[in-house]
Design a protein around this motif. Sequence first.
Motif, mmCIF file in Angstrom:
data_model
loop_
_atom_site.group_PDB
_atom_site.id
_atom_site.type_symbol
_atom_site.label_atom_id
_atom_site.label_comp_id
_atom_site.label_asym_id
_atom_site.label_seq_id
_atom_site.Cartn_x
_atom_site.Cartn_y
_atom_site.Cartn_z
ATOM 1 N N ASP A 111 -5.889 -23.996 14.911
ATOM 2 C CA ASP A 111 -4.604 -23.678 15.532
ATOM 3 C C ASP A 111 -3.427 -24.034 14.625
ATOM 4 O O ASP A 111 -2.273 -24.003 15.053
ATOM 5 C CB ASP A 111 -4.470 -24.387 16.884
ATOM 6 C CG ASP A 111 -4.500 -25.906 16.765
ATOM 7 O OD1 ASP A 111 -4.776 -26.425 15.661
ATOM 8 O OD2 ASP A 111 -4.249 -26.575 17.780
ATOM 9 N N LYS A 112 -3.721 -24.343 13.355
ATOM 10 C CA LYS A 112 -2.683 -24.757 12.413
ATOM 11 C C LYS A 112 -2.259 -23.576 11.527
ATOM 12 O O LYS A 112 -3.101 -22.926 10.892
ATOM 13 C CB LYS A 112 -3.210 -25.891 11.538
ATOM 14 C CG LYS A 112 -2.211 -26.438 10.560
ATOM 15 C CD LYS A 112 -2.807 -27.558 9.734
ATOM 16 C CE LYS A 112 -1.805 -27.997 8.672
ATOM 17 N NZ LYS A 112 -2.380 -28.948 7.739
ATOM 18 N N LEU A 113 -0.970 -23.306 11.474
ATOM 19 C CA LEU A 113 -0.431 -22.252 10.614
ATOM 20 C C LEU A 113 -0.613 -22.645 9.147
ATOM 21 O O LEU A 113 -0.253 -23.758 8.753
ATOM 22 C CB LEU A 113 1.062 -22.047 10.906
ATOM 23 C CG LEU A 113 1.778 -20.979 10.072
ATOM 24 C CD1 LEU A 113 1.242 -19.589 10.395
ATOM 25 C CD2 LEU A 113 3.287 -21.049 10.333
ATOM 26 N N GLY A 116 -9.518 -18.868 6.908
ATOM 27 C CA GLY A 116 -8.506 -18.856 7.943
ATOM 28 C C GLY A 116 -8.606 -17.594 8.774
ATOM 29 O O GLY A 116 -9.133 -16.576 8.336
ATOM 30 N N GLU A 117 -8.089 -17.681 9.991
ATOM 31 C CA GLU A 117 -8.043 -16.524 10.878
ATOM 32 C C GLU A 117 -6.699 -15.841 10.676
ATOM 33 O O GLU A 117 -5.647 -16.461 10.819
ATOM 34 C CB GLU A 117 -8.203 -16.955 12.332
ATOM 35 C CG GLU A 117 -8.101 -15.795 13.289
ATOM 36 C CD GLU A 117 -8.061 -16.231 14.751
ATOM 37 O OE1 GLU A 117 -7.888 -15.366 15.600
ATOM 38 O OE2 GLU A 117 -8.169 -17.448 15.010
ATOM 39 N N LYS A 118 -6.738 -14.574 10.345
ATOM 40 C CA LYS A 118 -5.514 -13.806 10.144
ATOM 41 C C LYS A 118 -5.181 -13.089 11.450
ATOM 42 O O LYS A 118 -6.006 -12.352 11.987
ATOM 43 C CB LYS A 118 -5.721 -12.800 9.018
ATOM 44 C CG LYS A 118 -4.447 -12.174 8.522
ATOM 45 C CD LYS A 118 -4.714 -11.241 7.366
ATOM 46 C CE LYS A 118 -4.168 -11.858 6.109
ATOM 47 N NZ LYS A 118 -4.192 -10.959 4.972
ATOM 48 N N LYS A 119 -3.974 -13.331 11.962
ATOM 49 C CA LYS A 119 -3.526 -12.674 13.193
ATOM 50 C C LYS A 119 -2.452 -11.656 12.833
ATOM 51 O O LYS A 119 -1.370 -12.020 12.372
ATOM 52 C CB LYS A 119 -2.972 -13.696 14.183
ATOM 53 C CG LYS A 119 -4.025 -14.641 14.715
ATOM 54 C CD LYS A 119 -3.463 -15.550 15.775
ATOM 55 C CE LYS A 119 -4.533 -16.490 16.300
ATOM 56 N NZ LYS A 119 -4.008 -17.384 17.341
ATOM 57 N N GLU A 120 -2.784 -10.394 13.033
ATOM 58 C CA GLU A 120 -1.838 -9.310 12.748
ATOM 59 C C GLU A 120 -0.689 -9.369 13.755
ATOM 60 O O GLU A 120 -0.891 -9.646 14.939
ATOM 61 C CB GLU A 120 -2.531 -7.950 12.828
ATOM 62 C CG GLU A 120 -3.624 -7.747 11.803
ATOM 63 C CD GLU A 120 -3.112 -7.706 10.369
ATOM 64 O OE1 GLU A 120 -2.003 -7.177 10.132
ATOM 65 O OE2 GLU A 120 -3.818 -8.220 9.477
#
Length: 190
Positions: free
Chosen positions: A64-66, A25-29
């Motif tokens: 784009d899914k949390l 997953g992509e972690k967005k700070e």
Amino acid sequence: MKKTILSLALITVFGTSAFAGPIDGEKKEVKTSESTVTWKAYKVGGSHVGNINLKSGALEFDGDKLVGGEFVVDMTTINTTDLQGDYKNKLDGHLNSDDFFSTASNPTASLVFTNVKANGKNSYEVTGDLTIKGIKAPVTFDVSVYDTKATATLKVDRTKYDVKYGSGIIGTAKDKLIYDEFDLVVDLQM
């Protein structure tokens, strides 16, 4: 013949799974200086409102899914915004005291998502472990995500975290009664 078919089946299953691997997953700070956490607590005959600062936080996405999230709140920053002067100073001090959040010995609170379920476009039902005063209890709430912004409103039962001052206990004067649930309104910028 049976061995050949079985061998091909095993190669197909295990060979394909070797290339699939786990989803990263992509972690967005979260931009803590641009994000807000607003609290609102209720009592008989009124309410109070204030802020708490985020210390750190991130949301995790698969495309784009949390799919996850983790946050730390600096409890020493809890303050009221609906009062001024001595009234504000008195309530801010009381919130930091052992009657409420014991911020000297519990300077942070945290939230870790344990389950995220899509319930509409850009909308999710999240269950997470909320830890206040070192006590962990589950909470469920809705999160909306739009581009670089996310919002959520949580209802928190403070008695689950040993924050019982002025709770609806026997012997509490009616005008001093503080409701057990308070709201957290969270606006995140990523």
